[in-house]
Every structure is written in structure tokens, then in C-alpha cells.
Design a protein around this motif. Sequence first.
Motif, PDB file in Angstrom:
ATOM      1  N   ALA A 119       0.852  -1.198   0.000  1.00 29.69           N
ATOM      2  CA  ALA A 119       0.000   0.000   0.000  1.00 29.69           C
ATOM      3  C   ALA A 119       0.880   1.237   0.000  1.00 29.69           C
ATOM      4  CB  ALA A 119      -0.925   0.009   1.219  1.00 29.69           C
ATOM      5  N   TRP A 120       0.459   2.245  -0.763  1.00 29.91           N
ATOM      6  CA  TRP A 120       1.238   3.460  -0.937  1.00 29.91           C
ATOM      7  C   TRP A 120       0.794   4.534   0.055  1.00 29.91           C
ATOM      8  CZ3 TRP A 120       5.646   4.393  -3.250  1.00 29.91           C
ATOM      9  CH2 TRP A 120       6.027   5.717  -3.494  1.00 29.91           C
ATOM     10  N   PRO A 121       1.677   5.001   0.940  1.00 30.71           N
ATOM     11  CA  PRO A 121       1.288   6.032   1.909  1.00 30.71           C
ATOM     12  C   PRO A 121       1.272   7.410   1.258  1.00 30.71           C
ATOM     13  CG  PRO A 121       3.609   5.489   2.166  1.00 30.71           C
ATOM     14  CD  PRO A 121       3.072   4.579   1.082  1.00 30.71           C
ATOM     15  N   ASP A 122       0.290   8.227   1.623  1.00 33.95           N
ATOM     16  CA  ASP A 122       0.248   9.585   1.072  1.00 33.95           C
ATOM     17  C   ASP A 122      -0.284  10.610   2.073  1.00 33.95           C
ATOM     18  OD1 ASP A 122      -2.453   9.003   1.131  1.00 33.95           O
ATOM     19  OD2 ASP A 122      -2.767   9.138  -1.033  1.00 33.95           O
ATOM     20  N   VAL A 170       9.481   7.951   3.689  1.00 32.32           N
ATOM     21  CA  VAL A 170       8.726   6.699   3.818  1.00 32.32           C
ATOM     22  C   VAL A 170       8.332   6.177   2.442  1.00 32.32           C
ATOM     23  CG1 VAL A 170       6.582   5.686   4.698  1.00 32.32           C
ATOM     24  CG2 VAL A 170       7.914   7.234   6.131  1.00 32.32           C
ATOM     25  N   GLN A 171       7.892   7.066   1.561  1.00 35.24           N
ATOM     26  CA  GLN A 171       7.548   6.645   0.204  1.00 35.24           C
ATOM     27  C   GLN A 171       8.769   6.059  -0.509  1.00 35.24           C
ATOM     28  OE1 GLN A 171       5.889  10.341  -1.265  1.00 35.24           O
ATOM     29  NE2 GLN A 171       3.781   9.634  -0.941  1.00 35.24           N
ATOM     30  N   ALA A 172       9.944   6.659  -0.296  1.00 32.76           N
ATOM     31  CA  ALA A 172      11.159   6.116  -0.906  1.00 32.76           C
ATOM     32  C   ALA A 172      11.455   4.715  -0.389  1.00 32.76           C
ATOM     33  CB  ALA A 172      12.342   7.050  -0.642  1.00 32.76           C
ATOM     34  N   ASN A 173      11.249   4.496   0.912  1.00 36.29           N
ATOM     35  CA  ASN A 173      11.444   3.159   1.474  1.00 36.29           C
ATOM     36  C   ASN A 173      10.466   2.159   0.888  1.00 36.29           C
ATOM     37  OD1 ASN A 173      12.477   3.723   4.982  1.00 36.29           O
ATOM     38  ND2 ASN A 173      13.522   4.135   3.056  1.00 36.29           N
ATOM     39  N   ILE A 174       9.190   2.551   0.794  1.00 35.35           N
ATOM     40  CA  ILE A 174       8.171   1.660   0.232  1.00 35.35           C
ATOM     41  C   ILE A 174       8.518   1.312  -1.218  1.00 35.35           C
ATOM     42  CG2 ILE A 174       5.754   1.534  -0.495  1.00 35.35           C
ATOM     43  CD1 ILE A 174       6.044   1.115   2.460  1.00 35.35           C
ATOM     44  N   ALA A 175       8.927   2.303  -1.994  1.00 35.49           N
ATOM     45  CA  ALA A 175       9.286   2.055  -3.385  1.00 35.49           C
ATOM     46  C   ALA A 175      10.481   1.116  -3.484  1.00 35.49           C
ATOM     47  CB  ALA A 175       9.592   3.375  -4.091  1.00 35.49           C
ATOM     48  N   LEU A 176      11.487   1.314  -2.629  1.00 36.33           N
ATOM     49  CA  LEU A 176      12.666   0.446  -2.645  1.00 36.33           C
ATOM     50  C   LEU A 176      12.291  -0.998  -2.326  1.00 36.33           C
ATOM     51  CD1 LEU A 176      15.745  -0.018  -2.724  1.00 36.33           C
ATOM     52  CD2 LEU A 176      15.798   0.656  -0.297  1.00 36.33           C
ATOM     53  N   ILE A 177      11.461  -1.177  -1.317  1.00 32.91           N
ATOM     54  CA  ILE A 177      11.032  -2.532  -0.956  1.00 32.91           C
ATOM     55  C   ILE A 177      10.263  -3.173  -2.103  1.00 32.91           C
ATOM     56  CG2 ILE A 177       9.514  -3.850   0.584  1.00 32.91           C
ATOM     57  CD1 ILE A 177      10.176  -1.670   2.734  1.00 32.91           C
ATOM     58  N   ALA A 178       9.338  -2.422  -2.695  1.00 31.71           N
ATOM     59  CA  ALA A 178       8.527  -2.966  -3.787  1.00 31.71           C
ATOM     60  C   ALA A 178       9.388  -3.344  -4.979  1.00 31.71           C
ATOM     61  CB  ALA A 178       7.472  -1.941  -4.201  1.00 31.71           C
ATOM     62  N   LYS A 179      10.314  -2.466  -5.375  1.00 31.24           N
ATOM     63  CA  LYS A 179      11.173  -2.756  -6.522  1.00 31.24           C
ATOM     64  C   LYS A 179      12.076  -3.966  -6.249  1.00 31.24           C
ATOM     65  CE  LYS A 179      12.769   1.485  -6.845  1.00 31.24           C
ATOM     66  NZ  LYS A 179      13.510   2.686  -7.321  1.00 31.24           N
ATOM     67  N   THR A 180      12.514  -4.108  -5.005  1.00 31.99           N
ATOM     68  CA  THR A 180      13.379  -5.235  -4.659  1.00 31.99           C
ATOM     69  C   THR A 180      12.611  -6.550  -4.721  1.00 31.99           C
ATOM     70  OG1 THR A 180      14.701  -3.803  -3.226  1.00 31.99           O
ATOM     71  CG2 THR A 180      14.920  -6.180  -2.912  1.00 31.99           C
ATOM     72  N   ASN A 199      -4.024   5.525  -3.696  1.00 31.68           N
ATOM     73  CA  ASN A 199      -5.151   6.419  -3.933  1.00 31.68           C
ATOM     74  C   ASN A 199      -4.947   7.136  -5.267  1.00 31.68           C
ATOM     75  OD1 ASN A 199      -6.330   5.779  -1.397  1.00 31.68           O
ATOM     76  ND2 ASN A 199      -4.922   7.214  -0.401  1.00 31.68           N
ATOM     77  N   PRO A 200      -6.030   7.441  -5.975  1.00 31.88           N
ATOM     78  CA  PRO A 200      -5.884   8.045  -7.309  1.00 31.88           C
ATOM     79  C   PRO A 200      -4.989   9.277  -7.339  1.00 31.88           C
ATOM     80  CG  PRO A 200      -8.150   7.348  -6.973  1.00 31.88           C
ATOM     81  CD  PRO A 200      -7.454   7.140  -5.659  1.00 31.88           C
ATOM     82  N   ALA A 201      -5.078  10.122  -6.307  1.00 33.34           N
ATOM     83  CA  ALA A 201      -4.312  11.366  -6.321  1.00 33.34           C
ATOM     84  C   ALA A 201      -2.811  11.143  -6.221  1.00 33.34           C
ATOM     85  CB  ALA A 201      -4.775  12.269  -5.187  1.00 33.34           C
ATOM     86  N   SER A 202      -2.406  10.014  -5.683  1.00 30.39           N
ATOM     87  CA  SER A 202      -0.971   9.762  -5.508  1.00 30.39           C
ATOM     88  C   SER A 202      -0.459   8.634  -6.382  1.00 30.39           C
ATOM     89  CB  SER A 202      -0.670   9.445  -4.042  1.00 30.39           C
ATOM     90  OG  SER A 202      -1.414   8.327  -3.600  1.00 30.39           O
ATOM     91  N   ALA A 203      -1.305   8.095  -7.261  1.00 31.69           N
ATOM     92  CA  ALA A 203      -0.909   6.948  -8.078  1.00 31.69           C
ATOM     93  C   ALA A 203       0.233   7.276  -9.035  1.00 31.69           C
ATOM     94  CB  ALA A 203      -2.108   6.421  -8.853  1.00 31.69           C
ATOM     95  N   ASP A 229      -5.433   4.171   3.743  1.00 32.28           N
ATOM     96  CA  ASP A 229      -5.087   5.252   4.656  1.00 32.28           C
ATOM     97  C   ASP A 229      -3.588   5.318   4.918  1.00 32.28           C
ATOM     98  OD1 ASP A 229      -7.728   6.296   5.392  1.00 32.28           O
ATOM     99  OD2 ASP A 229      -8.036   4.352   6.353  1.00 32.28           O
ATOM    100  N   ASP A 230      -2.927   4.151   4.928  1.00 30.45           N
ATOM    101  CA  ASP A 230      -1.515   4.099   5.277  1.00 30.45           C
ATOM    102  C   ASP A 230      -0.875   2.887   4.601  1.00 30.45           C
ATOM    103  OD1 ASP A 230       0.851   4.914   6.475  1.00 30.45           O
ATOM    104  OD2 ASP A 230       0.045   4.961   8.509  1.00 30.45           O
ATOM    105  N   CYS A 231       0.365   2.595   4.972  1.00 34.45           N
ATOM    106  CA  CYS A 231       1.168   1.619   4.225  1.00 34.45           C
ATOM    107  C   CYS A 231       1.265   0.245   4.863  1.00 34.45           C
ATOM    108  CB  CYS A 231       2.587   2.162   4.037  1.00 34.45           C
ATOM    109  SG  CYS A 231       3.459   2.492   5.593  1.00 34.45           S
TER     110      CYS A 231
END
Length: 387
Positions: free
Chosen positions: A70-73, A85-95, A107-111, A131-133
Motif C-alpha cells: 500500500a502506498w502512503p500519502d 517513507v515513500q522512498a522506502n516503500i518504493a525500494l522494498i517494492a522494486k526489490t 489512492n488516485p491522487a498519488s498513483a 489510509d496508510d502503508c
Amino acid sequence: MNDHVADRPPGSGALGRRGFLTATAIAAAGAALGAAEGPARAASRINRSSSAGAFTVPGEEVRHTRTWMAWPDSTTIWRGKLGGVQANIALIAKTIAKYEPVVMCANPASASKARSMCGPTVTVITSIAVDDCWMRDTGPVFRTNGAGGLDAVGLNFNGWGNKQTHYRDELVAEKIAAHVGVPITYADLVAEGGAIEQDGAGTLMATRSSIINNNRNPGMSQSQIEAAMRTAYGASKVIWFDGVYGQDITDDHVDATSRFLAPGRALVQMPMASDNDAYAKDARQQYQILSTSTSAGGAPMAVTKLQGPDYYKIRSSSPDFVAAYVNYYVCNGAVISSHFGDTSADAAAKATLVRLFPGRTVVQLNTDYLGAGGGGIHCVTQQQPAP
């Protein structure tokens, strides 16, 4: 969570999952809003005519179809730390995406930002609002029946005892199940995925502080809660630890201290010998209890120690930091864990995981923003096992 060092210098960052008790304005607002609707909405969705049958929650080490995240925004939750936090989530997902498919709910606004930061190997969808990650706690717990069947169980997420707003997150489990096209059954208790660890062969472990707690299951006895856990997970035994009440938002999730490696095998992260706070005492108790326990099949539990880092040698100075090597995620062909800046402890932890997971690549990531928020890699992932 575990291994908190009480005399760390205070941080000035996000609303950590440990530091929530000191952030009274946001915590009080979240609790008030959650109490107004959360439990009532959750209770209305509990399916008490469970058809669990032969469905069980497998161990995390089985082959996965995909990983859910889930993407936090929310700047209300994360304040100025959101970008990190978003950078950490992206790193984990890409790994993880190097080893198995990853689906990110945004959420659509942050997709668009999620897609940009995660890159083309991660699938970002906007049909499931969040709501959160913390997907481990909000997502469905998938079950298999050994004959090609897959379903899901929901644990009636209520914002960790109504400490954080959760209008979107309380619906994530059923929306993911619908997206996958599998039925969902709601358990007869309120809990989170990070609060219950399973070995896939009938044994669970959990802390009383997180589940036998009036902020989640008021009026329910340990035996009633245990029966609901066993039914939901298709298990026959629960190993209980006392845990730590009221010092972090999760009330001490087990997956930051103890994990199952396989049926009859467990791993516990141990504190430094000089640490004597509540979380250090909790970790030692968990090791002692596991060392004298048996699995659901009656075999003595073989327990391995993993030494945690020295909090005075890690990179972060956040008082809410969770440096949990054991909060790793097992995916297809790999184990994704964290490093914290205590170089000798980081290297020793990696060596231990390499030994414990032969045939899998062990990857360590810098997830310090998540750690300062009171969680880690396991907390933000949820596996969908292959049926």
C-alpha cells in the motif's frame, strides 16, 4: 514491537507507531474518529457462519502468486517524513519485484507518484483506497486447502485499537479478496496480521498485549480469542507471550521479535545484554517460552537466536526506531531484510539469515524511515500464496 531504547534522544519526525502516545493531538483525534465508527463497522462485517473447513494459512515460505503493498500519502500521519517513507516503500517494492509480482494499492491522487517512484516492474492500482502503508495489518490473510483452493480471512482491522483513523484501511482486506476473486470470511476477533505468526502446520504465536486487549476484543476471554484465532488460521495450537501493553501503537506485534522458520523451528531477535527495558524483557521471555514449547505436532521447538543491533551504533536517533532484523519478508527465492548501521551486527544478521534460508538470496535494505515510524519490511507486505 521490540528493542526500544528508552533513553534515546527525542526525534522530531513523523508520528511513529511507538511515539503515538506522546502525540496527543493526532492520536486523540484518530482514536475519537475511529471509536465513532470503526468497531461498529467491523462488527457488522464479521461472518460468524465460517466455512473455514480445510483451509489453512500456509507458512510464508511457500511459493507466492504475488505480494500486496500500500502506498502512503498522508501528511497528517507522516508529516515531513512522508517522502522518505515513500522512498522506502518504493525500494522494498522494486526489490521484491525482482523475485515475484508486486501490486501496490494507491489512492488516485498519488498513483502517478507511486508509479514514478516504483518503476515499471511494480503494478500500481487505484481501485483499492488506503489510509496508510501497513499492508500486513490491513490486508487479507490468504488461506489454501491443498487442493488448488484459495480464500481469505479478514481480521477486522480497527486502527490498532482505534489509535489511528482507518475508514479506508478497514475495507482493504475485502477489496483485495474481491480483486483476486476469492471469498473472504471475517474472523470472530479483531487483530492484525503482524500480531499473529503461523508455521503453516497448526501452530500460532502471538502476544496477549496486542490481542487480549480491550481496545480490540473487549469482554472476550483468552480461550474465546484463541478459539477464534485457531478457526481463522486453520490451526490447533497457540503459543502465547505476555508482550508489552500501551507503549506502541501495535501493543507489541510478535513479528518484530519472533518468527517461525518452519514447523517446529523458530527465530527470536535478542536484545543487547545491557538492555533491560520492557521490550528487552519481552524478547527474553519469548525466547524462554518458545524454548520450552512444542509444535502442534508435538515436536520440541528448535529456537535460534538472532542478535539485534546496538542502538547506540545504528544510523537513526529516533526514540521510536524499530531495528528488527526479524521483521524480514520471505518471497520467492529471496529474504528481504533491513540493515541499520551497526555494521558488525548487520553482517552477522545477514549471515544468520543466509544460513537459515539456504537456496534463497538474502537482501538487506536501508529502511530507516519505516523504522523510525515503528515498523519494517514485514509490516508493509502481505503475501498471496499460490493455491
